[in-house]
Motif scaffolding. Sequence first.
Motif, short mmCIF file in Angstrom:
data_model
loop_
_atom_site.label_atom_id
_atom_site.label_comp_id
_atom_site.label_asym_id
_atom_site.label_seq_id
_atom_site.Cartn_x
_atom_site.Cartn_y
_atom_site.Cartn_z
N GLU A 92 16.03 -3.71 63.39
CA GLU A 92 14.85 -2.84 63.36
C GLU A 92 15.12 -1.41 63.78
O GLU A 92 14.19 -0.61 63.92
N ARG A 93 16.37 -1.04 64.00
CA ARG A 93 16.72 0.35 64.25
C ARG A 93 17.49 0.90 63.06
O ARG A 93 18.26 0.18 62.42
N VAL A 94 17.30 2.20 62.80
CA VAL A 94 18.01 2.84 61.70
C VAL A 94 19.22 3.59 62.25
O VAL A 94 19.11 4.33 63.24
N TYR A 95 20.36 3.39 61.59
CA TYR A 95 21.61 4.06 61.95
C TYR A 95 22.13 4.79 60.72
O TYR A 95 22.13 4.24 59.62
N THR A 96 22.58 6.01 60.92
CA THR A 96 23.23 6.77 59.86
C THR A 96 24.72 6.86 60.16
O THR A 96 25.12 7.38 61.20
N LEU A 97 25.52 6.31 59.26
CA LEU A 97 26.97 6.35 59.39
C LEU A 97 27.53 7.46 58.52
O LEU A 97 27.16 7.57 57.35
N GLY A 98 28.41 8.25 59.07
CA GLY A 98 29.08 9.29 58.32
C GLY A 98 30.58 9.16 58.44
O GLY A 98 31.10 8.93 59.53
N GLY A 124 17.40 8.35 62.38
CA GLY A 124 17.75 7.46 63.49
C GLY A 124 18.98 7.93 64.23
O GLY A 124 19.20 9.12 64.45
N ILE A 125 19.83 6.99 64.57
CA ILE A 125 21.02 7.24 65.39
C ILE A 125 22.20 7.56 64.49
O ILE A 125 22.48 6.82 63.54
N VAL A 126 22.89 8.65 64.76
CA VAL A 126 24.00 9.11 63.92
C VAL A 126 25.33 8.73 64.56
O VAL A 126 25.54 8.94 65.76
N PRO A 229 21.36 -2.66 70.75
CA PRO A 229 20.22 -3.49 71.13
C PRO A 229 20.00 -4.62 70.13
O PRO A 229 19.92 -4.39 68.92
N GLY A 230 19.97 -5.84 70.62
CA GLY A 230 19.76 -7.01 69.77
C GLY A 230 21.03 -7.62 69.24
O GLY A 230 21.01 -8.68 68.62
N LEU A 231 22.18 -6.95 69.46
CA LEU A 231 23.46 -7.46 68.98
C LEU A 231 24.46 -7.47 70.12
O LEU A 231 24.36 -6.70 71.09
N ILE A 232 25.49 -8.31 69.98
CA ILE A 232 26.62 -8.24 70.91
C ILE A 232 27.47 -7.04 70.54
O ILE A 232 27.25 -6.40 69.51
N ALA A 233 28.41 -6.69 71.41
CA ALA A 233 29.23 -5.49 71.19
C ALA A 233 29.91 -5.53 69.82
O ALA A 233 30.44 -6.55 69.40
N LYS A 234 29.87 -4.40 69.12
CA LYS A 234 30.49 -4.28 67.81
C LYS A 234 31.52 -3.16 67.85
O LYS A 234 31.43 -2.24 68.64
N GLU A 235 32.51 -3.25 66.97
CA GLU A 235 33.54 -2.21 66.91
C GLU A 235 33.48 -1.49 65.58
O GLU A 235 33.20 -2.08 64.54
N TRP A 236 33.76 -0.22 65.66
CA TRP A 236 33.77 0.64 64.48
C TRP A 236 35.12 1.37 64.50
O TRP A 236 35.61 1.73 65.56
#
Length: 237
Positions: A92-98, A124-126, A229-236
């Motif tokens: 339910e959150r918007v993320y913008t990946l660049g 949302g979150i960039v 929020p709502g997820l376990i730690a993720k890696e990018w």
Amino acid sequence: MGFNVPEKCSKILYGMRRERVQILLLQETHFRSGQVPFLSTKHFGYWAHSTNPDSKSKGVSIAIHKSLSYSLVDHCLDPLGRFLFLKLRICERVYTLGNLYLPNVGQGKSLRKILSKLDRFAEGIVLLGGDFNLVLEPTLDSSSGSSRVPSSMLSRVHHSLFSRQLVDVWRILHPRDRDYTFYSPSHMSYSRLDFFFVSHHVLTFSPSSHIGTLTWSDHSPVFLSLELPGLIAKEWV
């Protein structure tokens, strides 16, 4: 990087699976427009590419692991292969990946143009990653302690990022450390050219970041882990 070399491609994907990477950002893929290989695997199910129509230079890609629950809201591709934006909805959150790959000259001008496009697209979150082809703090980010990029350009780059409240997450977490992502044989020097910039409030997501070992590429991978929020730690990367 040259991701179109099958052996290198296999090594990269294997290494990222071992690191349990959920979202993968690649630069210098060297795919030509209309000649992108089919890359869907049992791990990375979604791929997006920005390619150059005239040559195998440039090129950026983003891959998303099949285990990540998300919906794709929108995307924006550079027709010349310099940047790629994705807009995702995660819990339910918007993320913008660049993902971007700046040229090795005129980095400041190129970045300003890309960020202007990002301004119009972002929501949302960039999270912005890529190869910037410059060091931001020469005394810390280069083993030589200097930069060939004029200080005036570096100041403009800092201003472009600061005005958008984008922070260098690795440097925030390692304020005085020296670590590098690229070795130049011709200059016999190490530099930190690869970055993650995030919206400043992402720092509340307990981020961690480290620079990996230089193995299958001439650049070391940079890892960013977030407790979304709502997820376990993720890696990018």
